[in-house]
Motif scaffolding. Structure first.
Motif, PDB file in Angstrom:
ATOM      1  N   CYS A  25       0.849  -1.185   0.000  1.00 61.66           N
ATOM      2  CA  CYS A  25       0.000   0.000   0.000  1.00 61.66           C
ATOM      3  C   CYS A  25       0.887   1.238   0.000  1.00 61.66           C
ATOM      4  O   CYS A  25       1.876   1.303   0.728  1.00 61.66           O
ATOM      5  N   ALA A  26       0.556   2.223  -0.839  1.00 64.66           N
ATOM      6  CA  ALA A  26       1.393   3.418  -0.954  1.00 64.66           C
ATOM      7  C   ALA A  26       0.528   4.609  -1.349  1.00 64.66           C
ATOM      8  O   ALA A  26      -0.604   4.456  -1.834  1.00 64.66           O
ATOM      9  N   LEU A  27       1.074   5.808  -1.155  1.00 59.21           N
ATOM     10  CA  LEU A  27       0.355   7.038  -1.476  1.00 59.21           C
ATOM     11  C   LEU A  27       0.441   7.358  -2.966  1.00 59.21           C
ATOM     12  O   LEU A  27       1.473   7.127  -3.610  1.00 59.21           O
ATOM     13  N   ARG A  28      -0.620   7.922  -3.491  1.00 55.39           N
ATOM     14  CA  ARG A  28      -0.599   8.397  -4.871  1.00 55.39           C
ATOM     15  C   ARG A  28       0.509   9.445  -5.028  1.00 55.39           C
ATOM     16  O   ARG A  28       0.694  10.308  -4.184  1.00 55.39           O
ATOM     17  N   GLY A  29       1.247   9.337  -6.135  1.00 56.97           N
ATOM     18  CA  GLY A  29       2.330  10.274  -6.403  1.00 56.97           C
ATOM     19  C   GLY A  29       3.675   9.836  -5.872  1.00 56.97           C
ATOM     20  O   GLY A  29       4.706  10.410  -6.232  1.00 56.97           O
ATOM     21  N   SER A  30       3.682   8.814  -4.999  1.00 56.33           N
ATOM     22  CA  SER A  30       4.944   8.344  -4.423  1.00 56.33           C
ATOM     23  C   SER A  30       5.561   7.272  -5.327  1.00 56.33           C
ATOM     24  O   SER A  30       5.063   6.961  -6.407  1.00 56.33           O
ATOM     25  N   THR A  31       6.675   6.708  -4.872  1.00 55.67           N
ATOM     26  CA  THR A  31       7.371   5.639  -5.586  1.00 55.67           C
ATOM     27  C   THR A  31       7.336   4.377  -4.735  1.00 55.67           C
ATOM     28  O   THR A  31       7.512   4.443  -3.521  1.00 55.67           O
ATOM     29  N   ARG A  77       7.403   5.120 -16.369  1.00 53.73           N
ATOM     30  CA  ARG A  77       7.370   5.222 -14.905  1.00 53.73           C
ATOM     31  C   ARG A  77       7.997   4.018 -14.210  1.00 53.73           C
ATOM     32  O   ARG A  77       8.068   3.996 -12.981  1.00 53.73           O
ATOM     33  N   VAL A  78       8.409   3.001 -14.957  1.00 52.44           N
ATOM     34  CA  VAL A  78       8.922   1.783 -14.334  1.00 52.44           C
ATOM     35  C   VAL A  78      10.404   1.573 -14.614  1.00 52.44           C
ATOM     36  O   VAL A  78      10.936   2.035 -15.625  1.00 52.44           O
ATOM     37  N   LYS A  79      11.035   0.859 -13.685  1.00 48.26           N
ATOM     38  CA  LYS A  79      12.435   0.487 -13.829  1.00 48.26           C
ATOM     39  C   LYS A  79      12.642  -0.857 -13.160  1.00 48.26           C
ATOM     40  O   LYS A  79      12.087  -1.114 -12.091  1.00 48.26           O
ATOM     41  N   TYR A  80      13.422  -1.728 -13.791  1.00 41.68           N
ATOM     42  CA  TYR A  80      13.755  -3.021 -13.212  1.00 41.68           C
ATOM     43  C   TYR A  80      15.176  -2.960 -12.651  1.00 41.68           C
ATOM     44  O   TYR A  80      16.080  -2.388 -13.273  1.00 41.68           O
ATOM     45  N   SER A  81      15.376  -3.569 -11.511  1.00 38.04           N
ATOM     46  CA  SER A  81      16.712  -3.731 -10.940  1.00 38.04           C
ATOM     47  C   SER A  81      16.890  -5.216 -10.640  1.00 38.04           C
ATOM     48  O   SER A  81      16.352  -5.728  -9.661  1.00 38.04           O
ATOM     49  N   CYS A  82      17.622  -5.899 -11.509  1.00 41.04           N
ATOM     50  CA  CYS A  82      17.816  -7.345 -11.373  1.00 41.04           C
ATOM     51  C   CYS A  82      19.312  -7.626 -11.239  1.00 41.04           C
ATOM     52  O   CYS A  82      20.087  -7.287 -12.138  1.00 41.04           O
ATOM     53  N   GLY A  83      19.711  -8.211 -10.112  1.00 41.84           N
ATOM     54  CA  GLY A  83      21.115  -8.487  -9.859  1.00 41.84           C
ATOM     55  C   GLY A  83      21.598  -9.746 -10.562  1.00 41.84           C
ATOM     56  O   GLY A  83      20.831 -10.474 -11.209  1.00 41.84           O
ATOM     57  N   GLU A  84      22.895 -10.011 -10.418  1.00 32.33           N
ATOM     58  CA  GLU A  84      23.469 -11.215 -10.995  1.00 32.33           C
ATOM     59  C   GLU A  84      23.008 -12.439 -10.206  1.00 32.33           C
ATOM     60  O   GLU A  84      22.860 -12.391  -8.987  1.00 32.33           O
ATOM     61  N   ASN A  85      22.797 -13.527 -10.910  1.00 30.24           N
ATOM     62  CA  ASN A  85      22.349 -14.763 -10.269  1.00 30.24           C
ATOM     63  C   ASN A  85      23.524 -15.510  -9.638  1.00 30.24           C
ATOM     64  O   ASN A  85      24.665 -15.409 -10.102  1.00 30.24           O
ATOM     65  N   SER A  86      23.230 -16.240  -8.579  1.00 31.45           N
ATOM     66  CA  SER A  86      24.253 -17.055  -7.910  1.00 31.45           C
ATOM     67  C   SER A  86      23.802 -18.504  -7.910  1.00 31.45           C
ATOM     68  O   SER A  86      22.607 -18.803  -7.824  1.00 31.45           O
ATOM     69  N   CYS A  87      24.782 -19.413  -8.010  1.00 29.88           N
ATOM     70  CA  CYS A  87      24.461 -20.838  -8.110  1.00 29.88           C
ATOM     71  C   CYS A  87      25.296 -21.653  -7.128  1.00 29.88           C
ATOM     72  O   CYS A  87      26.430 -21.290  -6.799  1.00 29.88           O
ATOM     73  N   ASN A  88      24.719 -22.750  -6.669  1.00 28.82           N
ATOM     74  CA  ASN A  88      25.484 -23.768  -5.961  1.00 28.82           C
ATOM     75  C   ASN A  88      25.555 -24.998  -6.868  1.00 28.82           C
ATOM     76  O   ASN A  88      25.346 -24.888  -8.079  1.00 28.82           O
ATOM     77  N   SER A  89      25.800 -26.128  -6.311  1.00 29.04           N
ATOM     78  CA  SER A  89      25.969 -27.325  -7.145  1.00 29.04           C
ATOM     79  C   SER A  89      24.675 -27.770  -7.822  1.00 29.04           C
ATOM     80  O   SER A  89      24.718 -28.464  -8.849  1.00 29.04           O
ATOM     81  N   ARG A 101       7.269   4.735 -10.203  1.00 33.74           N
ATOM     82  CA  ARG A 101       7.234   6.088  -9.660  1.00 33.74           C
ATOM     83  C   ARG A 101       5.929   6.775 -10.054  1.00 33.74           C
ATOM     84  O   ARG A 101       5.181   6.302 -10.914  1.00 33.74           O
ATOM     85  N   ASP A 102       5.670   7.904  -9.406  1.00 26.81           N
ATOM     86  CA  ASP A 102       4.488   8.715  -9.703  1.00 26.81           C
ATOM     87  C   ASP A 102       3.232   7.842  -9.738  1.00 26.81           C
ATOM     88  O   ASP A 102       2.486   7.825 -10.715  1.00 26.81           O
ATOM     89  N   LEU A 103       2.987   7.122  -8.641  1.00 26.99           N
ATOM     90  CA  LEU A 103       1.861   6.188  -8.583  1.00 26.99           C
ATOM     91  C   LEU A 103       0.525   6.872  -8.861  1.00 26.99           C
ATOM     92  O   LEU A 103       0.284   8.002  -8.413  1.00 26.99           O
ATOM     93  N   ARG A 104      -0.326   6.159  -9.565  1.00 31.26           N
ATOM     94  CA  ARG A 104      -1.670   6.633  -9.882  1.00 31.26           C
ATOM     95  C   ARG A 104      -2.697   5.727  -9.204  1.00 31.26           C
ATOM     96  O   ARG A 104      -2.421   4.559  -8.942  1.00 31.26           O
TER      97      ARG A 104
END
Length: 233
Positions: A25-31, A77-89, A101-104
């Motif tokens: 839940c967030a305010l209109r106009g916020s990110t 209004r959108v941006k993705y931030s996806c980090g590098e993946n890590s693996c085990n065996s 951003r700038d929620l409607r």
């Protein structure tokens, strides 16, 4: 700003998506940021698994699997931030965050889901159910504790998100007090609004006595008892 958090986990075997929150839940106009982690097998049938695509999408108004970066309602209004993946065996893990951003208010009418696509046959996975986003305005509840004195009003600041505050009050754009509630004597030129500290530009619709651009304060509103708050002028 406070959000409501619940953990949601979807998956089968070594495939899955976990959302940090299933309700935000967030305010209109916020990110706002909506995050998830995802997992997949390092190998399947002798083939190394590689992620070829990640995307966030909604399923509103018949639109399905449309990358929000290509959706005309969200693209700028959108941006993705996806980090590098890590693996085990045996398995690999990744993380991806959707930032809007700038929620409607219209952004509330959607469930946000994450999908990743790999090089494996049928190696496409969607986190379902997704994340429900609620976008709200602050609202001022007006009451008159003394029915014989319609010039003395009691204001309370509310939001659907149940924000903890602290709340601030402005009169004609100037700071006049802090607290969820505020008490004052109405004068015809008075214009009041509330906001959450740190988000002063995301204030409630203004309330006043009789100015057309405001939500009018009218005698006869619901009468409520006094609580701790600030006295106005």
């Amino acid at each position: 700003m406070r959000c409501l958090f619940f953990t949601a986990l979807q998956g089968y075997d070594d495939w899955g998506v976990t959302y940090t929150s299933s309700n935000v839940c967030a305010l209109r106009g916020s990110t706002v940021e909506i995050s998830c982690t995802y997992r997949y097998p390092k190998k399947q049938d002798g083939r190394d698994t590689t992620v070829q695509k990640t995307l966030w999408f909604t399923e509103t108004d018949g639109k399905k699997y449309v990358d929000l970066r290509r959706d005309t309602d969200y693209a700028d209004r959108v941006k993705y931030s996806c980090g590098e993946n890590s693996c085990n065996s045996y398995s690999c893990n990744g993380k991806c965050t959707l930032r809007i951003r700038d929620l409607r208010l219209s952004d509330s009418a959607a469930e946000y889901k994450f999908q990743f696509i790999t090089n494996q046959p049928d190696g496409k996975y969607t986190g379902d159910p997704g994340v429900t986003l609620s976008v709200t305005d602050l609202q001022v509840k007006v009451s008159f504790p003394d029915p014989t004195n319609p010039t003395f009003a009691y204001l309370e600041c509310h939001s659907m998100c149940g924000l903890a505050g602290p709340y601030i009050w402005t009169w004609g754009g100037r700071y006049v007090g802090q607290g969820r509630s505020y008490r004052f004597y109405i004068e015809s030129e008075d214009i009041y609004s509330c906001a959450v500290e740190g988000y002063k530009h995301l204030h409630s619709p203004p309330v006043c006595k009789s100015t057309p651009q405001c939500t009018d304060i009218m005698p006869g509103s619901e009468i409520t008892p006094f609580f701790d708050g600030q006295y106005g002028r």
